[in-house]
Design a protein around this motif. Sequence first.
Motif, mmCIF file in Angstrom:
data_model
loop_
_atom_site.group_PDB
_atom_site.id
_atom_site.type_symbol
_atom_site.label_atom_id
_atom_site.label_comp_id
_atom_site.label_asym_id
_atom_site.label_seq_id
_atom_site.Cartn_x
_atom_site.Cartn_y
_atom_site.Cartn_z
ATOM 1 N N ILE A 247 38.339 -9.080 27.816
ATOM 2 C CA ILE A 247 38.840 -7.960 28.497
ATOM 3 C C ILE A 247 37.820 -7.558 29.423
ATOM 4 O O ILE A 247 37.914 -7.257 30.746
ATOM 5 C CB ILE A 247 39.368 -6.933 27.546
ATOM 6 C CG1 ILE A 247 40.676 -7.321 27.059
ATOM 7 C CG2 ILE A 247 39.663 -5.458 28.512
ATOM 8 C CD1 ILE A 247 40.911 -6.419 25.991
ATOM 9 N N ALA A 248 36.805 -7.395 28.886
ATOM 10 C CA ALA A 248 35.530 -7.120 29.721
ATOM 11 C C ALA A 248 35.106 -7.928 30.974
ATOM 12 O O ALA A 248 35.198 -7.563 31.919
ATOM 13 C CB ALA A 248 34.392 -7.165 28.896
ATOM 14 N N PHE B 119 42.451 2.836 15.128
ATOM 15 C CA PHE B 119 43.194 1.707 15.958
ATOM 16 C C PHE B 119 44.230 2.284 16.780
ATOM 17 O O PHE B 119 45.507 2.383 16.250
ATOM 18 C CB PHE B 119 43.746 0.630 14.832
ATOM 19 C CG PHE B 119 42.604 -0.146 14.194
ATOM 20 C CD1 PHE B 119 42.029 -1.273 14.910
ATOM 21 C CD2 PHE B 119 42.268 0.296 13.056
ATOM 22 C CE1 PHE B 119 40.970 -1.791 14.233
ATOM 23 C CE2 PHE B 119 41.289 -0.610 12.378
ATOM 24 C CZ PHE B 119 40.803 -1.425 12.922
ATOM 25 N N PRO B 120 43.816 3.095 17.848
ATOM 26 C CA PRO B 120 44.845 3.570 18.834
ATOM 27 C C PRO B 120 45.589 2.388 19.543
ATOM 28 O O PRO B 120 44.891 1.202 19.529
ATOM 29 C CB PRO B 120 44.164 4.618 19.776
ATOM 30 C CG PRO B 120 42.765 3.989 19.634
ATOM 31 C CD PRO B 120 42.667 3.568 18.300
ATOM 32 N N ASP B 121 46.813 2.555 20.286
ATOM 33 C CA ASP B 121 47.181 1.738 21.124
ATOM 34 C C ASP B 121 46.280 1.147 22.092
ATOM 35 O O ASP B 121 45.371 1.798 22.611
ATOM 36 C CB ASP B 121 48.216 2.089 21.742
ATOM 37 C CG ASP B 121 49.649 2.516 20.992
ATOM 38 O OD1 ASP B 121 49.769 2.013 19.746
ATOM 39 O OD2 ASP B 121 50.883 3.026 21.509
ATOM 40 N N ARG B 122 46.186 -0.222 22.353
ATOM 41 C CA ARG B 122 45.177 -0.881 23.131
ATOM 42 C C ARG B 122 43.657 -0.587 22.798
ATOM 43 O O ARG B 122 42.899 -0.323 23.700
ATOM 44 C CB ARG B 122 45.499 -0.331 24.622
ATOM 45 C CG ARG B 122 47.003 -0.517 25.051
ATOM 46 C CD ARG B 122 47.224 0.053 26.377
ATOM 47 N NE ARG B 122 46.840 -0.773 27.402
ATOM 48 C CZ ARG B 122 47.387 -2.006 28.042
ATOM 49 N NH1 ARG B 122 48.553 -2.421 27.214
ATOM 50 N NH2 ARG B 122 47.034 -2.775 28.963
ATOM 51 N N PHE B 123 43.456 -0.530 21.434
ATOM 52 C CA PHE B 123 41.986 -0.254 21.110
ATOM 53 C C PHE B 123 41.064 -1.576 21.446
ATOM 54 O O PHE B 123 39.849 -1.281 21.770
ATOM 55 C CB PHE B 123 42.090 -0.251 19.691
ATOM 56 C CG PHE B 123 42.331 -1.446 18.764
ATOM 57 C CD1 PHE B 123 41.438 -2.513 18.497
ATOM 58 C CD2 PHE B 123 43.694 -1.839 18.350
ATOM 59 C CE1 PHE B 123 41.613 -3.585 17.926
ATOM 60 C CE2 PHE B 123 44.123 -2.862 17.712
ATOM 61 C CZ PHE B 123 43.076 -3.810 17.501
ATOM 62 N N ALA C 173 49.172 -0.960 15.603
ATOM 63 C CA ALA C 173 48.596 -1.033 17.048
ATOM 64 C C ALA C 173 49.160 -2.622 17.323
ATOM 65 O O ALA C 173 49.612 -2.652 18.582
ATOM 66 C CB ALA C 173 47.229 -0.803 16.986
ATOM 67 N N MET C 174 48.690 -3.301 16.255
ATOM 68 C CA MET C 174 48.991 -4.744 16.542
ATOM 69 C C MET C 174 50.743 -4.904 16.868
ATOM 70 O O MET C 174 51.177 -5.782 17.787
ATOM 71 C CB MET C 174 48.592 -5.735 15.435
ATOM 72 C CG MET C 174 47.124 -5.529 15.221
ATOM 73 S SD MET C 174 45.889 -6.120 16.500
ATOM 74 C CE MET C 174 45.954 -7.905 16.374
ATOM 75 N N THR C 175 51.417 -4.463 16.110
ATOM 76 C CA THR C 175 52.830 -4.599 16.158
ATOM 77 C C THR C 175 53.460 -3.913 17.831
ATOM 78 O O THR C 175 54.135 -4.477 18.524
ATOM 79 C CB THR C 175 53.629 -3.606 15.116
ATOM 80 O OG1 THR C 175 53.343 -4.537 13.915
ATOM 81 C CG2 THR C 175 55.110 -3.908 15.520
ATOM 82 N N ARG C 176 52.812 -2.767 18.217
ATOM 83 C CA ARG C 176 53.219 -2.087 19.288
ATOM 84 C C ARG C 176 52.662 -3.417 20.515
ATOM 85 O O ARG C 176 53.414 -3.425 21.515
ATOM 86 C CB ARG C 176 52.313 -1.089 19.497
ATOM 87 C CG ARG C 176 53.207 0.010 18.783
ATOM 88 C CD ARG C 176 52.400 1.332 18.588
ATOM 89 N NE ARG C 176 53.040 2.420 17.877
ATOM 90 C CZ ARG C 176 52.458 3.444 17.462
ATOM 91 N NH1 ARG C 176 51.261 3.667 17.832
ATOM 92 N NH2 ARG C 176 53.151 4.462 16.743
ATOM 93 N N MET C 177 51.510 -3.860 20.370
ATOM 94 C CA MET C 177 51.091 -4.920 21.548
ATOM 95 C C MET C 177 51.904 -6.082 21.475
ATOM 96 O O MET C 177 52.440 -6.542 22.617
ATOM 97 C CB MET C 177 49.649 -5.363 20.977
ATOM 98 C CG MET C 177 48.629 -4.449 21.431
ATOM 99 S SD MET C 177 46.869 -5.448 21.274
ATOM 100 C CE MET C 177 46.396 -4.253 19.884
ATOM 101 N N ASP D 247 37.579 -0.739 23.260
ATOM 102 C CA ASP D 247 36.172 -1.646 22.957
ATOM 103 C C ASP D 247 35.640 -2.241 23.980
ATOM 104 O O ASP D 247 34.218 -2.194 24.131
ATOM 105 C CB ASP D 247 36.456 -2.617 21.759
ATOM 106 C CG ASP D 247 36.652 -2.071 20.371
ATOM 107 O OD1 ASP D 247 36.075 -0.737 19.884
ATOM 108 O OD2 ASP D 247 37.497 -2.662 19.392
ATOM 109 N N ALA D 248 36.341 -2.820 24.987
ATOM 110 C CA ALA D 248 35.795 -3.131 26.174
ATOM 111 C C ALA D 248 35.123 -2.225 27.109
ATOM 112 O O ALA D 248 34.043 -2.485 27.597
ATOM 113 C CB ALA D 248 36.953 -3.998 26.968
#
Length: 253
Positions: A110-111, A72-76, A171-175, A80-81
């Motif tokens: 997102i897609a 789970f990198p940032d903006r995962f 990742a979620m916290t950073r979002m 995926d999109a």
Amino acid sequence: MPIAHLRTGATLHYEDIVPANVQLPVILVHGMLGTARIHLGHVMDWLPAQGYRVIGLTLRGYGESGPKPRDFPDRFYRRDAEDLIGFMDALMIERAHLIGYSDGGEVVLIAAGRAPERIASCIAIGAVGYFTPELRSVFQRMYPGDWITDEDKRIHGFCDSARYTGEWLRAMTRMIDAGGDVSLSLAPNITCPLLIMLGDKDKLNPRQNGERFVAACSNGRLAMFPCGHAVHDQKRDAFCQMTLEHLRAASGN
């Protein structure tokens, strides 16, 4: 077992169900710790009988898809999109309908916002493209992943629940810290018919956030159901009726 090798580096497992009356395909995208079959199996079995080609896609790192382990990198979600659009390229699918559940719902939003010319219609179940600060404590309770079963670990090929949930939580916290935008800023780009389905008891996706997203689209609609997060499972008949109406209208039928 069909596997698509993508330019993004992912290798995605999928099921491709092609009825005799082939229309634009409907690509199904699952949620966290799922696969297309696990989370959307009854939809995969039902839609072909309505005349649609159905492709159940399993996201990278889940099920038989790689690379593993799922990370789970940032903006995962955006990664995926990109995989989803890359998957369409690999199968030479010019346009498709998208149906995504939970994390998969965020991916299809997102897609639809990043490649609007490729998407004929979009349904997001339990996703609103935005995470409020109030969700921070909800996400924190997911760690260290004691709720993840041994069967989940076997299916998805990892053994360390704390690593899995820890990466996800970061990742979620950073979002959230970055403002909470997952795809809300992309909503004005979406040109296809969009339907967001939410349960009125879904604690992750309040109605006002769904309303905010569809208001930013040119052709968006929000449908509320008396249930929780998994609308397609908990209100199956109503989900099927609304989905069929949406697909038929988007196809001009």
